[in-house]
Design a protein around this motif. Structure first.
Motif, PDB file in Angstrom:
ATOM      1  N   HIS A 111       0.829  -1.211   0.000  1.00  0.00           N
ATOM      2  CA  HIS A 111       0.000   0.000   0.000  1.00  0.00           C
ATOM      3  C   HIS A 111       0.862   1.259   0.000  1.00  0.00           C
ATOM      4  N   LEU A 113      -8.026  -0.036  -6.804  1.00  0.00           N
ATOM      5  CA  LEU A 113      -6.756  -0.480  -6.230  1.00  0.00           C
ATOM      6  C   LEU A 113      -6.193  -1.603  -7.095  1.00  0.00           C
ATOM      7  N   VAL A 166      -5.167   4.809   0.456  1.00  0.00           N
ATOM      8  CA  VAL A 166      -6.004   3.670   0.097  1.00  0.00           C
ATOM      9  C   VAL A 166      -7.271   3.740   0.938  1.00  0.00           C
ATOM     10  N   GLN A 168       0.988   4.125  -2.999  1.00  0.00           N
ATOM     11  CA  GLN A 168       0.770   5.538  -2.694  1.00  0.00           C
ATOM     12  C   GLN A 168       1.913   6.401  -3.228  1.00  0.00           C
ATOM     13  N   LEU A 185      -7.620   3.659  -4.760  1.00  0.00           N
ATOM     14  CA  LEU A 185      -6.455   4.492  -4.493  1.00  0.00           C
ATOM     15  C   LEU A 185      -6.835   5.916  -4.868  1.00  0.00           C
ATOM     16  N   GLN A 190     -11.297  -0.339  -1.687  1.00  0.00           N
ATOM     17  CA  GLN A 190     -10.662  -0.908  -2.880  1.00  0.00           C
ATOM     18  C   GLN A 190     -10.281   0.176  -3.889  1.00  0.00           C
TER      19      GLN A 190
END
Length: 324
Positions: free
Chosen positions: A238, A295, A267, A242, A272, A270
């Motif tokens: 994650h 995501l 996040v 990012q 981004l 589900q």
């Protein structure tokens, strides 16, 4: 005798502290011993503002060369210090879980940003921080500062006297009402008691990659099978998604580390989500934009960053931020 891997770092207190944290974790995972190699970088020896030095990339070049020359097996960087272009022969082998991403206000008399008097002097070496401060409060006086964290804290009236490790020394001036520092660095150094206010990203978006560490190796690996496996385990997906979205935005805007650009991905479920800001250096104009995607993998995260940057450029971000 245990196998030993060598980790390269800058010699500052913050660099050695965060390198020590990462190296100890990797030693524990891999079962290897660790040796620290201190490397002096251009940013450590050249004076002048970071903006005129070409941005914080000056801290990375010597460390990267040392890694390429096999002077160490692994280098640890603050990710926000790395230029967005990855050098040939090197790879970001692990990006561990991110620390606090926010910027922190450290002020005299525990005053918040709203409570500081009109015309208060705030120290920062970052055009991004300066521009967003001025956009929020145009009356503030921004003072360009450099130096390690204790030195910067020592510039704040009354705060230098409370630093009990002798690290500020005679350079303490107490000439400022506040300084802005990365919360992550303050926390890693155990200096969070000096934080007056964690600045909400709605006021100040952080630098792309802020709060994250980058563990860099040669593309061929470290030469230690157990260390290579440990790096893979230490990587946080994650966090990687990012920061790759944030850095792709920065690269597409063709803005260096010292540009008045902020970006923060997160996040949620589900998805981004990426928020970004481009500011006129004097704070007179601010462009904020946001985008989201399902995501996925690193490629989709980078595509999100590129798409948002392209939209911002079409809306005039280069002119706003003085990049044109």
């Amino acid at each position: 005798m245990s196998e030993t891997f060598r980790v390269g770092t800058r010699a500052s207190a913050l660099a050695t502290t965060q390198t020590g944290w990462a190296a100890d974790a990797l030693a524990q995972i891999s079962g290897l011993e660790v040796q620290t190699v201190l490397v002096k970088t251009e940013g450590d020896v050249v004076t002048g503002s970071l903006a005129t030095l070409g941005g914080t990339g000056v801290f990375a070049a010597a460390l990267r060369q040392h890694l390429l020359d096999a002077g160490c097996d692994l280098a640890v960087h603050s990710l926000k210090d790395l230029p967005t272009a990855q050098p040939e022969g090197l790879v970001l082998a692990a990006i561990p879980q991110r620390e606090d991403v926010r910027d922190a206000l450290c002020s005299r008399d525990a005053l918040t940003l709203d409570q500081l008097p009109e015309g208060a002097k705030i120290g920062t070496g970052s055009p991004r921080r300066a521009a967003q401060l001025l956009a929020y409060r145009s009356d503030l006086q921004i003072v360009d500062i450099r130096g390690n964290v204790p030195t910067r804290l020592g510039r704040v009236k009354g705060v230098g006297d409370t630093l009990d490790d002798g690290s500020v020394g005679r350079a303490t001036q107490g000439d400022l009402d506040a300084v802005i520092l990365a919360a992550a660095g303050m926390r890693r150094l155990g200096l969070e008691k000096h934080i007056t206010q964690y600045l909400d990203p709605g006021i100040m978006l952080p630098a792309p990659g802020q709060g994250a560490l980058a563990l860099e190796t040669r593309t061929a690996g470290t030469g230690h099978e157990k260390l290579d496996a440990a790096l893979e385990q230490f990587d946080d997906l994650h966090t990687r998604l990012q920061v790759q979205a944030e850095r792709a935005l920065l690269a597409t805007l063709e803005a260096g580390c010292a540009a008045p650009i902020g970006a923060l991905a997160r996040v949620e479920g589900q998805e981004l989500i990426l928020d970004a800001v481009a500011c006129n250096p004097d704070g007179s104009e601010v462009m904020r934009r946001s985008a989201r995607t399902a995501l996925g993998d690193v490629a989709s995260a980078m595509e999100l960053g590129r798409e948002l940057a392209t939209q911002m450029l079409a809306d005039g971000a280069a002119v706003v931020a003085g990049l044109a």
